[in-house]
Design a protein around this motif. Structure first.
Motif, PDB file in Angstrom:
ATOM      1  N   ASP A   2       0.799  -1.213  -0.024  1.00  0.00           N
ATOM      2  CA  ASP A   2       0.011   0.160  -0.135  1.00  0.00           C
ATOM      3  C   ASP A   2       0.934   0.979  -0.025  1.00  0.00           C
ATOM      4  N   ALA A   3       0.768   2.194  -1.134  1.00  0.00           N
ATOM      5  CA  ALA A   3       1.708   3.344  -1.257  1.00  0.00           C
ATOM      6  C   ALA A   3       1.517   4.147  -0.103  1.00  0.00           C
ATOM      7  N   GLY A   4       0.307   4.398   0.561  1.00  0.00           N
ATOM      8  CA  GLY A   4      -0.203   5.230   1.625  1.00  0.00           C
ATOM      9  C   GLY A   4       0.679   4.813   2.648  1.00  0.00           C
ATOM     10  N   LYS A   5       0.594   3.487   3.102  1.00  0.00           N
ATOM     11  CA  LYS A   5       1.349   2.868   4.353  1.00  0.00           C
ATOM     12  C   LYS A   5       2.600   3.042   4.064  1.00  0.00           C
ATOM     13  N   LEU A   6       3.155   2.818   3.111  1.00  0.00           N
ATOM     14  CA  LEU A   6       4.602   3.104   2.936  1.00  0.00           C
ATOM     15  C   LEU A   6       5.210   4.349   2.977  1.00  0.00           C
ATOM     16  N   ALA A   7       4.420   5.510   2.510  1.00  0.00           N
ATOM     17  CA  ALA A   7       4.676   6.745   2.789  1.00  0.00           C
ATOM     18  C   ALA A   7       4.548   7.049   4.235  1.00  0.00           C
ATOM     19  N   GLY A   8       3.722   6.384   5.106  1.00  0.00           N
ATOM     20  CA  GLY A   8       3.429   6.659   6.465  1.00  0.00           C
ATOM     21  C   GLY A   8       4.844   6.113   7.185  1.00  0.00           C
ATOM     22  N   LYS A   9       5.255   5.044   6.807  1.00  0.00           N
ATOM     23  CA  LYS A   9       6.396   4.373   7.513  1.00  0.00           C
ATOM     24  C   LYS A   9       7.510   5.145   7.048  1.00  0.00           C
ATOM     25  N   ILE A  10       7.733   5.721   6.003  1.00  0.00           N
ATOM     26  CA  ILE A  10       8.654   6.629   5.727  1.00  0.00           C
ATOM     27  C   ILE A  10       8.810   7.911   6.541  1.00  0.00           C
ATOM     28  N   ARG A  11       7.610   8.380   6.664  1.00  0.00           N
ATOM     29  CA  ARG A  11       7.386   9.432   7.478  1.00  0.00           C
ATOM     30  C   ARG A  11       7.978   9.314   8.941  1.00  0.00           C
ATOM     31  N   GLU A  12       7.520   7.984   9.524  1.00  0.00           N
ATOM     32  CA  GLU A  12       7.924   7.652  10.732  1.00  0.00           C
ATOM     33  C   GLU A  12       9.423   7.505  10.942  1.00  0.00           C
ATOM     34  N   ARG A  13       9.903   6.928   9.952  1.00  0.00           N
ATOM     35  CA  ARG A  13      11.370   6.645  10.057  1.00  0.00           C
ATOM     36  C   ARG A  13      12.489   7.746   9.998  1.00  0.00           C
ATOM     37  N   TYR A  14      12.033   8.419   8.782  1.00  0.00           N
ATOM     38  CA  TYR A  14      12.793   9.527   8.517  1.00  0.00           C
ATOM     39  C   TYR A  14      12.388  10.939   9.018  1.00  0.00           C
ATOM     40  N   GLY A  15      11.142  11.213   9.563  1.00  0.00           N
ATOM     41  CA  GLY A  15      10.764  12.322   9.862  1.00  0.00           C
ATOM     42  C   GLY A  15      10.518  13.337   8.871  1.00  0.00           C
ATOM     43  N   LYS A  16      10.117  12.885   7.878  1.00  0.00           N
ATOM     44  CA  LYS A  16       9.649  13.638   6.590  1.00  0.00           C
ATOM     45  C   LYS A  16       8.359  14.060   6.625  1.00  0.00           C
ATOM     46  N   ASP A  17       7.931  15.258   5.990  1.00  0.00           N
ATOM     47  CA  ASP A  17       6.551  15.490   6.006  1.00  0.00           C
ATOM     48  C   ASP A  17       5.806  14.795   4.990  1.00  0.00           C
ATOM     49  N   LYS A  18       4.230  14.972   5.072  1.00  0.00           N
ATOM     50  CA  LYS A  18       3.469  13.962   4.277  1.00  0.00           C
ATOM     51  C   LYS A  18       3.739  14.162   2.794  1.00  0.00           C
ATOM     52  N   GLU A  19       3.822  15.292   2.430  1.00  0.00           N
ATOM     53  CA  GLU A  19       4.125  15.469   0.847  1.00  0.00           C
ATOM     54  C   GLU A  19       5.305  15.121   0.332  1.00  0.00           C
TER      55      GLU A  19
END
Length: 65
Positions: A35-52
């Motif tokens: 799931d692309a949305g879940k992947l983006a969420g995990k990237i946000r968690e691990r890397y501290g990036k914003d949603k966009e």
């Protein structure tokens, strides 16, 4: 490739995702389930990036597959 195709072929691309985002754990990869949305969420968690930024990275990665 699009997000729907990613979900169907996730098992094939888990290694690529782990190479792209080395901080993702095996558990993170399992939870994403393609799931692309879940992947983006995990990237946000691990890397501290914003949603966009995380969503753009995932989109660019999917487009390059």
């Amino acid at each position: 490739m699009n997000a729907t195709q990613l979900k169907g072929k996730w098992e094939q691309f888990t290694g690529d995702a782990k190479r792209q985002w080395g901080k993702l754990t095996d558990d993170d990869i399992a939870v994403v389930e393609g799931d692309a949305g879940k992947l983006a969420g995990k990237i946000r968690e691990r890397y501290g990036k914003d949603k966009e930024e995380a969503e753009r990275e995932v989109k660019d990665w999917i487009d390059g597959l």
